[in-house]
Write an enzyme that holds these catalytic residues in place. Structure first.
Site, short mmCIF file in Angstrom:
data_model
loop_
_atom_site.label_atom_id
_atom_site.label_comp_id
_atom_site.label_asym_id
_atom_site.label_seq_id
_atom_site.Cartn_x
_atom_site.Cartn_y
_atom_site.Cartn_z
N PHE A 1 -9.57 8.41 -8.12
CA PHE A 1 -9.82 8.81 -6.73
C PHE A 1 -9.31 7.68 -5.59
O PHE A 1 -9.44 6.41 -5.78
CB PHE A 1 -11.34 9.44 -6.09
CG PHE A 1 -11.89 8.88 -5.07
CD1 PHE A 1 -11.94 10.67 -4.21
CD2 PHE A 1 -12.28 8.46 -3.62
CE1 PHE A 1 -12.19 11.18 -3.14
CE2 PHE A 1 -12.60 9.13 -2.76
CZ PHE A 1 -11.91 10.37 -2.21
N TYR B 1 0.75 -1.08 0.21
CA TYR B 1 0.22 0.22 -0.17
C TYR B 1 0.49 1.25 0.08
O TYR B 1 1.54 1.34 0.55
CB TYR B 1 -0.66 -0.26 1.16
CG TYR B 1 -1.86 1.41 0.50
CD1 TYR B 1 -3.02 0.34 0.10
CD2 TYR B 1 -2.48 2.28 1.48
CE1 TYR B 1 -4.49 1.30 -0.27
CE2 TYR B 1 -3.49 3.02 1.72
CZ TYR B 1 -4.65 2.28 0.91
OH TYR B 1 -5.54 3.26 0.73
N LEU C 1 -8.78 8.09 -1.13
CA LEU C 1 -9.54 8.09 -0.20
C LEU C 1 -8.43 9.23 1.11
O LEU C 1 -9.07 10.53 0.91
CB LEU C 1 -11.04 7.06 0.91
CG LEU C 1 -11.53 8.20 1.75
CD1 LEU C 1 -12.79 8.96 1.63
CD2 LEU C 1 -12.19 6.98 2.93
N MET D 1 -9.15 -4.76 -9.04
CA MET D 1 -9.69 -5.80 -8.69
C MET D 1 -8.59 -6.77 -9.78
O MET D 1 -7.31 -7.60 -8.97
CB MET D 1 -10.59 -6.12 -8.18
CG MET D 1 -10.95 -5.48 -6.80
SD MET D 1 -12.62 -5.47 -6.63
CE MET D 1 -13.90 -5.48 -7.18
#
Length: 392
Positions: A329, A113, A331, A307
């Site tokens: 996008f 990540y 968050l 995915m």
């Protein structure tokens, strides 16, 4: 020695003795005076020390999921006991109630990540808890209040969390616990994407792939709440008919499998719905191309996931003749901007919808002691499973 010399010596001895005694009295008086002057200070110091010690607030010991290195979550995570920590004057100690296992949590542990905590770290990123104790300078929060970290904050997979009061947002205790625990990462993503890219009015339409995901389900419901139609694309798989029915019960206007859209003019499949101006992609590959086919002139597709791990392929004509726009996008990036202060009223808005039953999605509550079972389900080892939410 003469008698005269003896008398002189005795007198000198007495004189010296008197001088010594006088000096001893002076020293004793000086020492006592000095000590007496210091006593109030010592008393105050001792009193302050006692009060400082007695005011120290400690959290209870905490049980936590930790990882010392990045890697496969089922290999690197372990449940350990953590010692109590000090609750400083601006800190709040939270007894966690529930926290989900999100795909982004797994990615953080794997080390893939973009933003992740330094190891060793405690897992988890969002959740809901109850105020257990507060520091002496904390205002607006009391033991028993329900709070969520807003913006989300790493380390929610543990029984007690101590962080600065600025981290916590007080919420309505009537909120369903599992929705309070999961309200930020997925529902807020759906809300922001509906609002941030184009102006949608009642009667307009959107199109999306990955419609069975929690973000996809939230988009359907939030759009319907605002009078906006939704066209939804799902994978071809066993149980697709049941999935269609489920999405329509949530408010979907149209639901298609990818194979149903293998036609020249997909817009001919629409009945009384307008061409969508906004599309959402969380899959990539062919599923993204199908979203683009539905978009009207000058439409926008927003990508928030990948995915399939396949790239998005766009025809030249889509850019030249349809003037389509591709946006992204994330968050976490949005929350790190100056708009982060806006997120708390949005959280309250979403929790209001959940309390009304107008925002819902499937979850499975799992006791924290069964963490590794929940993790296996979240990793897909046991087939398709609802979102796993740990309860403490």
């Amino acid at each position: 020695m003469s008698s005269h010399s003896s008398v002189v010596s005795q007198r000198q001895f007495v004189s010296n003795s008197l001088i010594i005694r006088a000096r001893e009295k002076e020293m004793a008086f000086t020492s006592w005076s000095h000590l007496r002057l210091r006593l109030p200070h010592l008393a105050r110091t001792q009193s302050l020390t006692v009060r400082s010690f007695s005011a120290t607030v400690m959290s209870p010991p905490s049980k936590a999921v930790v990882y010392d290195r990045q890697g496969p979550p089922d290999s690197v995570t372990r449940v350990v006991e953590l010692p109590p920590v000090e609750v400083k004057e601006n800190d709040v100690c939270i007894k966690m109630l529930a926290s989900p296992i999100n795909p982004s949590d797994i990615n953080r542990i794997e080390g893939v990540y973009p933003v992740r905590p330094q190891v060793p770290a405690v897992g988890g990123y969002e959740g809901v808890g109850e105020v257990f104790s507060v520091g002496s300078a904390v205002k607006g929060l009391l033991p028993g209040d329900w709070v969520i970290p807003s913006p989300p904050s790493s380390g929610t997979w543990q029984t007690y969390v101590v962080k600065d009061q600025s981290v916590w947002h007080k919420i309505n205790k009537e909120s369903p616990m599992e929705y309070a625990a999961t309200i930020t990462v997925n529902p807020l993503t759906a809300l922001r994407m509906l609002e941030d890219f184009i102006t949608l009015n009642p009667g307009d339409a959107i199109v999306q792939n990955g419609a069975t995901s929690i973000v996809g389900q939230c988009i359907i419901q939030l759009a319907r709440y605002r009078g906006i139609h939704s066209i939804n694309i799902i994978r071809d798989r066993a149980g697709s008919d049941e999935a269609k029915e489920k999405l329509k019960n949530l408010g979907a206007d149209e639901v298609f499998t990818e194979s149903q859209l293998e036609v020249k003019n997909v817009k001919g499949l629409l009945t009384n719905l307008p061409e969508p101006a906004l599309g959402f992609n969380c899959v990539g590959g062919n599923a993204a191309s199908l979203v683009l086919k539905f978009l009207r002139q000058s439409g926008t597709m927003v990508t928030y996931g990948g995915m399939s791990k396949k790239p998005i392929t766009v025809s030249t004509s889509s850019f030249i003749f349809k003037d389509l726009s591709l946006r992204g996008f994330w968050l976490q990036k949005w929350m790190s901007s100056d708009k982060a202060n806006e997120c708390r009223p949005m959280i309250d808005y979403l929790l209001d919808r959940a309390r009304e039953g107008k925002l819902k999605y499937e979850m499975e509550l799992v006791p924290f002691n069964d963490f590794h079972t929940a993790l296996d389900k979240a990793l897909g080892k046991l087939g398709s499973q609802p979102k796993q939410v740990l309860t403490f």
